[in-house]
Design a protein around this motif. Sequence first.
Motif, mmCIF file in Angstrom:
data_model
loop_
_atom_site.group_PDB
_atom_site.id
_atom_site.type_symbol
_atom_site.label_atom_id
_atom_site.label_comp_id
_atom_site.label_asym_id
_atom_site.label_seq_id
_atom_site.Cartn_x
_atom_site.Cartn_y
_atom_site.Cartn_z
ATOM 1 N N SER A 116 4.129 -12.780 5.495
ATOM 2 C CA SER A 116 4.585 -13.261 6.251
ATOM 3 C C SER A 116 6.279 -12.408 6.476
ATOM 4 N N ILE A 117 6.385 -12.551 7.751
ATOM 5 C CA ILE A 117 7.389 -11.003 8.318
ATOM 6 C C ILE A 117 8.788 -10.912 7.180
ATOM 7 N N GLY A 150 7.212 -10.448 3.992
ATOM 8 C CA GLY A 150 5.700 -9.385 3.241
ATOM 9 C C GLY A 150 4.971 -10.058 2.487
ATOM 10 N N LYS A 151 4.936 -10.768 1.745
ATOM 11 C CA LYS A 151 3.938 -12.056 1.462
ATOM 12 C C LYS A 151 3.250 -12.232 1.906
ATOM 13 N N PRO A 152 1.807 -12.324 0.466
ATOM 14 C CA PRO A 152 0.892 -13.154 1.289
ATOM 15 C C PRO A 152 1.052 -14.577 1.846
ATOM 16 N N LYS A 153 1.235 -15.556 2.849
ATOM 17 C CA LYS A 153 0.976 -16.925 2.919
ATOM 18 C C LYS A 153 -0.842 -17.452 2.096
#
Length: 167
Positions: A67-68, A71-74
């Motif tokens: 995620s922009i 910064g966590k993974p989607k």
Amino acid sequence: MAGICRFLLQKASGLARPFLPTASTQSLTTILQSQNLMTASTSKQSLLLQVKMAPQLELSRSRVTCSIRNGKPKTVHAVVNRFYRLQSGNWIRPMTGRKKKLWKKFESTRVNLRNHVFTNAKQSHTHDKMVCHFWKKQRYFPDDIYERYQYRTNFPLGKVKTPKFLP
């Protein structure tokens, strides 16, 4: 044969030279000799053997987007839409083709298509990598239709029962 020729030309040139279609009167051997990919002594059988022994590209599915904002993974939502994660870590999916061409399937086949299938360990591990922690949390639902499948009963830690739902 044109697909084999295109594959060999792209592989040998490292995709640097574009594939140019040639006249249909030329043979595969003539085309490869003109591109300096095959000597005159090489036969068509050894050429086909080289094509069969060429490494195949494997499909790699993993989570690559973040995620922009934080910064966590989607999550790959194709996994969430097609599979269901049990509390034991296994993933299940419906049988393939359960809604396709039912008019020409026997009644017994239609009944069997209502069943669900467990994924293997490699697929379960891949699905776990493709979803975030939100989809891995344990959830308790009243009258859960998957309640008997949630835990693995052949392991000592799998015999834990879910708490009863009290409103």
